[in-house]
Design a protein around this motif. Structure first.
Motif, PDB file in Angstrom:
ATOM      1  N   ASN A 164     -29.427  48.047 -95.196  1.00  0.00           N
ATOM      2  CA  ASN A 164     -29.027  47.355 -96.422  1.00  0.00           C
ATOM      3  C   ASN A 164     -27.543  47.531 -96.721  1.00  0.00           C
ATOM      4  OD1 ASN A 164     -31.484  46.121 -97.760  1.00  0.00           O
ATOM      5  ND2 ASN A 164     -32.265  48.184 -97.398  1.00  0.00           N
ATOM      6  N   ALA A 165     -27.035  48.744 -96.532  1.00  0.00           N
ATOM      7  CA  ALA A 165     -25.616  48.998 -96.806  1.00  0.00           C
ATOM      8  C   ALA A 165     -24.729  48.201 -95.858  1.00  0.00           C
ATOM      9  CB  ALA A 165     -25.328  50.493 -96.673  1.00  0.00           C
ATOM     10  N   LEU A 166     -25.110  48.141 -94.578  1.00  0.00           N
ATOM     11  CA  LEU A 166     -24.310  47.379 -93.610  1.00  0.00           C
ATOM     12  C   LEU A 166     -24.362  45.886 -93.921  1.00  0.00           C
ATOM     13  CD1 LEU A 166     -22.589  47.317 -91.069  1.00  0.00           C
ATOM     14  CD2 LEU A 166     -24.691  47.266 -89.699  1.00  0.00           C
ATOM     15  N   ALA A 167     -25.543  45.392 -94.252  1.00  0.00           N
ATOM     16  CA  ALA A 167     -25.680  43.960 -94.536  1.00  0.00           C
ATOM     17  C   ALA A 167     -24.866  43.541 -95.754  1.00  0.00           C
ATOM     18  CB  ALA A 167     -27.160  43.619 -94.745  1.00  0.00           C
ATOM     19  N   LEU A 168     -24.960  44.304 -96.838  1.00  0.00           N
ATOM     20  CA  LEU A 168     -24.271  43.921 -98.062  1.00  0.00           C
ATOM     21  C   LEU A 168     -22.761  44.089 -97.937  1.00  0.00           C
ATOM     22  CD1 LEU A 168     -24.859  42.757-100.814  1.00  0.00           C
ATOM     23  CD2 LEU A 168     -25.013  45.067-101.722  1.00  0.00           C
ATOM     24  N   SER A 169     -22.317  45.168 -97.292  1.00  0.00           N
ATOM     25  CA  SER A 169     -20.871  45.359 -97.095  1.00  0.00           C
ATOM     26  C   SER A 169     -20.311  44.269 -96.193  1.00  0.00           C
ATOM     27  CB  SER A 169     -20.575  46.741 -96.521  1.00  0.00           C
ATOM     28  OG  SER A 169     -21.181  46.926 -95.256  1.00  0.00           O
ATOM     29  N   CYS A 170     -21.098  43.822 -95.222  1.00  0.00           N
ATOM     30  CA  CYS A 170     -20.671  42.722 -94.354  1.00  0.00           C
ATOM     31  C   CYS A 170     -20.628  41.410 -95.128  1.00  0.00           C
ATOM     32  CB  CYS A 170     -21.626  42.613 -93.163  1.00  0.00           C
ATOM     33  SG  CYS A 170     -21.267  41.226 -92.056  1.00  0.00           S
ATOM     34  N   PHE A 171     -21.646  41.151 -95.907  1.00  0.00           N
ATOM     35  CA  PHE A 171     -21.735  39.922 -96.704  1.00  0.00           C
ATOM     36  C   PHE A 171     -20.532  39.771 -97.628  1.00  0.00           C
ATOM     37  CE2 PHE A 171     -23.152  37.605-100.496  1.00  0.00           C
ATOM     38  CZ  PHE A 171     -23.731  36.473 -99.938  1.00  0.00           C
ATOM     39  N   ILE A 172     -20.103  40.885 -98.223  1.00  0.00           N
ATOM     40  CA  ILE A 172     -19.002  40.835 -99.189  1.00  0.00           C
ATOM     41  C   ILE A 172     -17.643  41.048 -98.535  1.00  0.00           C
ATOM     42  CG2 ILE A 172     -18.045  41.909-101.273  1.00  0.00           C
ATOM     43  CD1 ILE A 172     -20.925  42.729-102.009  1.00  0.00           C
ATOM     44  N   GLY A 173     -17.563  41.999 -97.596  1.00  0.00           N
ATOM     45  CA  GLY A 173     -16.262  42.446 -97.107  1.00  0.00           C
ATOM     46  C   GLY A 173     -15.829  41.936 -95.752  1.00  0.00           C
ATOM     47  N   SER A 174     -16.701  41.205 -95.046  1.00  0.00           N
ATOM     48  CA  SER A 174     -16.340  40.731 -93.716  1.00  0.00           C
ATOM     49  C   SER A 174     -15.393  39.539 -93.788  1.00  0.00           C
ATOM     50  CB  SER A 174     -17.597  40.343 -92.935  1.00  0.00           C
ATOM     51  OG  SER A 174     -17.252  39.700 -91.728  1.00  0.00           O
ATOM     52  N   GLU A 175     -14.293  39.625 -93.032  1.00  0.00           N
ATOM     53  CA  GLU A 175     -13.347  38.507 -92.938  1.00  0.00           C
ATOM     54  C   GLU A 175     -13.501  37.741 -91.632  1.00  0.00           C
ATOM     55  OE1 GLU A 175      -9.304  39.267 -95.206  1.00  0.00           O
ATOM     56  OE2 GLU A 175      -9.650  40.857 -93.728  1.00  0.00           O
ATOM     57  N   ASP A 176     -14.010  38.413 -90.613  1.00  0.00           N
ATOM     58  CA  ASP A 176     -14.144  37.832 -89.283  1.00  0.00           C
ATOM     59  C   ASP A 176     -15.606  37.492 -89.018  1.00  0.00           C
ATOM     60  OD1 ASP A 176     -14.083  37.159 -86.627  1.00  0.00           O
ATOM     61  OD2 ASP A 176     -12.952  38.912 -85.965  1.00  0.00           O
ATOM     62  N   ILE A 177     -15.876  36.258 -88.659  1.00  0.00           N
ATOM     63  CA  ILE A 177     -17.251  35.838 -88.393  1.00  0.00           C
ATOM     64  C   ILE A 177     -17.858  36.643 -87.259  1.00  0.00           C
ATOM     65  CG2 ILE A 177     -16.610  34.016 -86.770  1.00  0.00           C
ATOM     66  CD1 ILE A 177     -19.440  33.919 -89.395  1.00  0.00           C
ATOM     67  N   GLN A 178     -17.031  37.152 -86.353  1.00  0.00           N
ATOM     68  CA  GLN A 178     -17.546  37.944 -85.237  1.00  0.00           C
ATOM     69  C   GLN A 178     -18.197  39.238 -85.728  1.00  0.00           C
ATOM     70  OE1 GLN A 178     -17.780  36.857 -82.125  1.00  0.00           O
ATOM     71  NE2 GLN A 178     -18.904  38.736 -81.624  1.00  0.00           N
ATOM     72  N   ASP A 179     -17.646  39.818 -86.792  1.00  0.00           N
ATOM     73  CA  ASP A 179     -18.256  41.017 -87.377  1.00  0.00           C
ATOM     74  C   ASP A 179     -19.668  40.709 -87.889  1.00  0.00           C
ATOM     75  OD1 ASP A 179     -16.219  42.896 -86.961  1.00  0.00           O
ATOM     76  OD2 ASP A 179     -15.121  42.200 -88.720  1.00  0.00           O
TER      77      ASP A 179
END
Length: 388
Positions: A164-179
């Motif tokens: 859950n922490a990885l998914a939400l941090s990615c949803f909000i904080g990811s700038e690169d689609i590859q991440d």
């Protein structure tokens, strides 16, 4: 005569009462210091806030508890902090202490027990929701750490909360689609390799959540062909929550497909017909919708019937469900299903604090592209991450 004279030395009984008086008065002075007007009133959760809603006084005390040697003290500190971050919006406090909070969470993930690591992961999710897109640095720092926890930890609750922490941090904080793609691939690995129902359920939940921000072309051309059979098989899993999450994922895939299609008539056959027998799939969903087996509790049957009716109507007819919320006396409708999934996921994280965050946290307005009459701002919405 009749006068009382003080003895030259206090009696043992007198000394005893002096000591008792000091023991009672000292803590009382400390408590009075905390309850002065400048520190504000105690709120319903037992925390003090000043008259401007500042959480820094009590927040510092909670933060200090996260550095204590006693594990139970740290665990309670996380519980208190998480309660506050869910129920209230403390962006100034969290932003100013972002690096400190990050370090203490890293230490907890390395050395803490199950209760502490689960609470630390939940805290990380709430920090990202609080500071919004400024959590890009947090995501880049924690992505490898959380990935290792998900892959190698022996504690199932910790792995589930790390998902859950990885998914939400990615949803909000990811700038690169590859991440985002790398996170989705990790979740797929867990779905394919894990037999634990709780972990499987969380992996399906976060996988479906991140599908909502992937480019639709990627979902249609790569994910649907590769993952449809696996997800359909999970509709017959023994655990009701796994069955529900599998149906939810199929609905998300359908919604993404329908959203990119120009056809007026929408059918699940167009989405899944090349990979599974659509007739069998719909029959399975109808059976789950009407399942009345006594081996499941009445609560589970009601829950399953409502959701599978929603899944059935979407996959068979293309009928997108919707939900309406009233926020500051304004009504907002959340649709299509991809947006509804985002709403439900964030509600899972915030619980009863969802309404408060909608009213005070600009991030939620950004995510769903809503504008409250009392707020004036111009932000890009997170759904623009998707590249059609």
């Amino acid at each position: 005569t009749g006068s009382f004279s003080q003895p030259p030395f206090p009696s043992s009984l007198h000394i005893f009462f002096l000591i008792k008086i000091k023991q009672i008065e000292m803590p009382r002075k400390k408590r009075q210091k905390k309850s002065t007007e400048e520190n504000g009133d105690e709120n319903e959760n037992g925390f003090h806030e000043d008259q401007n809603g500042d959480f820094s006084f009590q927040g510092e005390s909670i933060l200090d508890s996260l550095f204590e040697k006693r594990a139970t003290t740290r665990e309670q500190g996380y519980i208190n902090l998480n309660t506050q971050l869910k129920s209230s919006y403390h962006s100034d406090f969290v932003s100013k202490r972002e690096s400190t909070l990050s370090e203490v969470i890293k230490n907890s993930l390395k050395k803490g027990g199950s209760v502490e690591t689960v609470a630390a992961c939940e805290c990380l999710s709430l920090i990202c929701l609080t500071i919004g897109t400024d959590c890009m640095q947090i995501f880049s720092e924690f992505k490898p750490i959380l990935s290792d926890v998900i892959k190698f930890s022996k504690d199932v609750p910790t792995r589930a909360q790390a998902l859950n922490a990885l998914a939400l941090s990615c949803f909000i904080g990811s700038e690169d689609i590859q991440d985002t793609i790398e996170c989705v691939d990790l979740f797929v690995q867990i779905i394919h390799s894990n037999k634990n129902a709780n972990l499987l359920c969380e992996a399906l939940d976060v996988w479906g959540f991140l599908l909502t921000i992937l480019p639709s072309t990627l979902v249609i051309e790569e994910i649907i062909p590769l993952q449809t059979k696996t997800i359909v098989k999970l509709l017959t899993h023994t655990d009701v929550d796994v069955r529900i999450k599998a149906g939810e994922c199929l609905s998300i895939l359908s919604s993404i497909y329908f959203g990119s299609s120009d056809k007026e008539e929408k059918s699940g056959k167009d989405v899944f017909g090349s990979y599974v027998d659509i007739t069998v799939l719909l029959e399975t969903i109808e059976q789950l919708m009407n399942d009345s087996l006594k081996q499941y509790s009445k609560k589970d049957r009601i829950k399953q019937k409502h959701l599978f009716k929603e899944f059935h109507n979407l996959i068979r007819f293309g009928d997108e469900p919707a939900e309406t919320l009233t926020i500051k006396h304004q009504k907002f409708t959340f649709e299509p299903y991809t947006i509804l999934k985002q709403l439900r996921y964030i509600r899972k994280v915030l619980g009863t604090g969802l309404q408060h965050h909608f009213e005070n946290n600009f991030l939620l307005s950004d995510i769903f592209g809503i504008s409250l009459n009392t707020v004036s701002y111009t932000h890009l919405t997170l759904p623009t991450k998707r590249i059609v």
